[in-house]
Design a protein around this motif. Structure first.
Motif, mmCIF file in Angstrom:
data_model
loop_
_atom_site.group_PDB
_atom_site.id
_atom_site.type_symbol
_atom_site.label_atom_id
_atom_site.label_comp_id
_atom_site.label_asym_id
_atom_site.label_seq_id
_atom_site.Cartn_x
_atom_site.Cartn_y
_atom_site.Cartn_z
ATOM 1 N N GLU A 141 0.763 -1.113 0.068
ATOM 2 C CA GLU A 141 -0.131 0.063 0.101
ATOM 3 C C GLU A 141 0.935 1.339 -0.179
ATOM 4 O OE1 GLU A 141 -3.414 0.483 -0.603
ATOM 5 O OE2 GLU A 141 -3.273 -1.718 -1.004
ATOM 6 N N LEU A 142 2.078 1.171 0.854
ATOM 7 C CA LEU A 142 2.805 2.497 0.902
ATOM 8 C C LEU A 142 3.553 2.442 -0.604
ATOM 9 C CD1 LEU A 142 4.190 4.837 2.582
ATOM 10 C CD2 LEU A 142 6.051 3.116 3.057
ATOM 11 N N ASP A 143 3.858 1.625 -1.368
ATOM 12 C CA ASP A 143 4.453 1.667 -2.756
ATOM 13 C C ASP A 143 3.402 2.237 -3.646
ATOM 14 O OD1 ASP A 143 6.672 0.188 -2.002
ATOM 15 O OD2 ASP A 143 5.896 -1.725 -2.777
ATOM 16 N N LYS A 144 2.349 1.807 -3.473
ATOM 17 C CA LYS A 144 1.089 2.502 -4.288
ATOM 18 C C LYS A 144 0.887 4.035 -3.786
ATOM 19 C CE LYS A 144 -1.508 -1.967 -4.642
ATOM 20 N NZ LYS A 144 -2.589 -2.556 -4.355
ATOM 21 N N GLN A 145 0.995 4.185 -2.514
ATOM 22 C CA GLN A 145 0.898 5.703 -2.101
ATOM 23 C C GLN A 145 1.959 6.713 -2.840
ATOM 24 O OE1 GLN A 145 0.489 5.727 1.944
ATOM 25 N NE2 GLN A 145 -1.373 4.585 2.028
ATOM 26 N N GLN A 146 3.149 5.933 -2.850
ATOM 27 C CA GLN A 146 4.415 6.723 -3.418
ATOM 28 C C GLN A 146 4.355 6.646 -4.775
ATOM 29 O OE1 GLN A 146 6.613 8.266 -1.218
ATOM 30 N NE2 GLN A 146 5.455 8.060 0.494
ATOM 31 N N GLN A 147 3.623 6.212 -5.598
ATOM 32 C CA GLN A 147 3.583 5.983 -6.880
ATOM 33 C C GLN A 147 4.885 5.317 -7.500
ATOM 34 O OE1 GLN A 147 1.115 7.159 -9.219
ATOM 35 N NE2 GLN A 147 -0.096 6.859 -7.342
ATOM 36 N N PHE A 148 5.338 4.254 -6.670
ATOM 37 C CA PHE A 148 6.342 3.491 -7.070
ATOM 38 C C PHE A 148 6.291 2.626 -8.041
ATOM 39 C CE2 PHE A 148 8.541 4.098 -2.707
ATOM 40 C CZ PHE A 148 9.095 5.240 -3.108
ATOM 41 N N THR A 149 6.968 2.382 -8.956
ATOM 42 C CA THR A 149 7.058 1.233 -10.235
ATOM 43 C C THR A 149 8.127 0.521 -10.023
ATOM 44 O OG1 THR A 149 5.733 2.946 -11.502
ATOM 45 C CG2 THR A 149 6.565 1.151 -12.671
ATOM 46 N N TYR A 150 7.927 -0.720 -9.962
ATOM 47 C CA TYR A 150 9.127 -1.768 -10.027
ATOM 48 C C TYR A 150 9.152 -2.082 -11.541
ATOM 49 C CZ TYR A 150 8.883 -2.372 -5.011
ATOM 50 O OH TYR A 150 8.972 -1.791 -3.617
ATOM 51 N N CYS A 151 10.290 -1.355 -12.134
ATOM 52 C CA CYS A 151 10.226 -1.380 -13.794
ATOM 53 C C CYS A 151 10.708 -3.151 -14.060
ATOM 54 C CB CYS A 151 11.393 -0.562 -14.095
ATOM 55 S SG CYS A 151 10.737 1.106 -13.964
ATOM 56 N N CYS A 152 11.095 -3.939 -13.301
ATOM 57 C CA CYS A 152 11.458 -5.218 -13.715
ATOM 58 C C CYS A 152 10.390 -6.226 -13.594
ATOM 59 C CB CYS A 152 12.841 -5.729 -12.822
ATOM 60 S SG CYS A 152 12.074 -6.094 -10.873
ATOM 61 N N LEU A 153 9.339 -5.668 -13.160
ATOM 62 C CA LEU A 153 8.170 -6.379 -13.068
ATOM 63 C C LEU A 153 6.804 -5.699 -13.781
ATOM 64 C CD1 LEU A 153 8.163 -7.596 -9.341
ATOM 65 C CD2 LEU A 153 8.713 -9.159 -11.247
ATOM 66 N N ALA A 154 6.965 -4.602 -14.243
ATOM 67 C CA ALA A 154 6.126 -3.475 -14.495
ATOM 68 C C ALA A 154 5.797 -3.689 -16.146
ATOM 69 C CB ALA A 154 6.077 -1.939 -14.219
ATOM 70 N N TYR A 155 4.497 -3.805 -16.695
ATOM 71 C CA TYR A 155 4.175 -3.690 -18.172
ATOM 72 C C TYR A 155 3.205 -2.532 -18.107
ATOM 73 C CZ TYR A 155 5.395 -8.878 -17.703
ATOM 74 O OH TYR A 155 5.984 -9.857 -17.690
ATOM 75 N N PRO A 156 3.742 -1.794 -19.231
ATOM 76 C CA PRO A 156 2.753 -0.388 -19.496
ATOM 77 C C PRO A 156 1.314 -0.814 -19.748
ATOM 78 C CG PRO A 156 4.853 -0.254 -20.649
ATOM 79 C CD PRO A 156 4.943 -1.649 -20.072
ATOM 80 N N LYS A 157 0.433 -0.123 -19.572
ATOM 81 C CA LYS A 157 -0.897 -0.239 -19.979
ATOM 82 C C LYS A 157 -1.152 1.181 -21.032
ATOM 83 C CE LYS A 157 -4.285 -1.154 -17.247
ATOM 84 N NZ LYS A 157 -5.178 -1.449 -15.810
ATOM 85 N N THR A 158 -0.622 2.219 -20.765
ATOM 86 C CA THR A 158 -0.590 3.117 -21.466
ATOM 87 C C THR A 158 1.014 3.819 -21.953
ATOM 88 O OG1 THR A 158 -0.410 4.840 -19.544
ATOM 89 C CG2 THR A 158 -2.712 3.859 -20.316
ATOM 90 N N ASP A 159 1.088 5.005 -22.512
ATOM 91 C CA ASP A 159 2.460 5.562 -22.461
ATOM 92 C C ASP A 159 2.849 6.014 -21.141
ATOM 93 O OD1 ASP A 159 2.676 5.192 -25.161
ATOM 94 O OD2 ASP A 159 1.907 7.383 -25.868
ATOM 95 N N LEU A 160 3.837 6.152 -20.783
ATOM 96 C CA LEU A 160 4.387 6.638 -19.336
ATOM 97 C C LEU A 160 5.387 7.610 -19.270
ATOM 98 C CD1 LEU A 160 5.065 2.993 -18.231
ATOM 99 C CD2 LEU A 160 2.948 3.910 -17.629
ATOM 100 N N VAL A 161 5.205 8.239 -18.157
ATOM 101 C CA VAL A 161 6.501 9.098 -17.746
ATOM 102 C C VAL A 161 6.912 8.652 -16.374
ATOM 103 C CG1 VAL A 161 7.302 11.431 -17.207
ATOM 104 C CG2 VAL A 161 5.540 11.101 -18.981
ATOM 105 N N LEU A 162 8.059 8.454 -16.121
ATOM 106 C CA LEU A 162 8.700 7.811 -14.918
ATOM 107 C C LEU A 162 10.021 8.550 -14.739
ATOM 108 C CD1 LEU A 162 8.912 4.244 -16.041
ATOM 109 C CD2 LEU A 162 7.225 5.053 -14.555
ATOM 110 N N HIS A 163 10.235 8.700 -13.311
ATOM 111 C CA HIS A 163 11.249 9.425 -12.779
ATOM 112 C C HIS A 163 12.200 8.537 -12.024
ATOM 113 C CE1 HIS A 163 13.674 11.971 -9.806
ATOM 114 N NE2 HIS A 163 13.529 12.999 -10.588
ATOM 115 N N HIS A 164 13.619 8.609 -12.340
ATOM 116 C CA HIS A 164 14.436 7.797 -11.876
ATOM 117 C C HIS A 164 15.738 8.864 -11.884
ATOM 118 C CE1 HIS A 164 17.397 4.954 -10.463
ATOM 119 N NE2 HIS A 164 16.761 4.060 -10.600
#
Length: 92
Positions: A64-87
């Motif tokens: 739940e904390l990850d979701k609140q922080q808008q964290f994206t685990y890029c090794c496991l994540a598949y886009p559903k739309t175009d994305l803008v990510l910050h690293h």
């Protein structure tokens, strides 16, 4: 179908195929993307989701904390739309 992913602040953009993780696509495109475990444990590939939507295969890796922080685990994540990510450590 593919989605466009942009990494800020480096302003790097690359295409991710429908059944490809963000990390796999970044590496395929020659981007020096931090990663180690590829299992969502080490957190080196975690980005902050600025816009767009991602999906994960079950079991859902985010707390739940990850979701609140808008964290994206890029090794496991598949886009559903175009994305803008910050690293902060990815350079152009």
């Amino acid at each position: 179908m593919s989605y466009l992913v942009t990494i800020t602040p480096a302003q790097l953009s690359f295409a991710v195929q429908q059944d490809e993780t963000i990390l796999a696509a970044a590496l395929r495109n020659g981007i020096d993307f931090p990663h180690r475990c590829r299992q969502g444990v080490c957190t080196s590939c975690v980005c902050k989701l600025k816009s767009g939507e991602v999906r994960y295969n079950e079991p859902q890796p985010l707390t739940e904390l990850d979701k609140q922080q808008q964290f994206t685990y890029c090794c496991l994540a598949y886009p559903k739309t175009d994305l803008v990510l910050h690293h902060p450590f990815i350079r152009g």
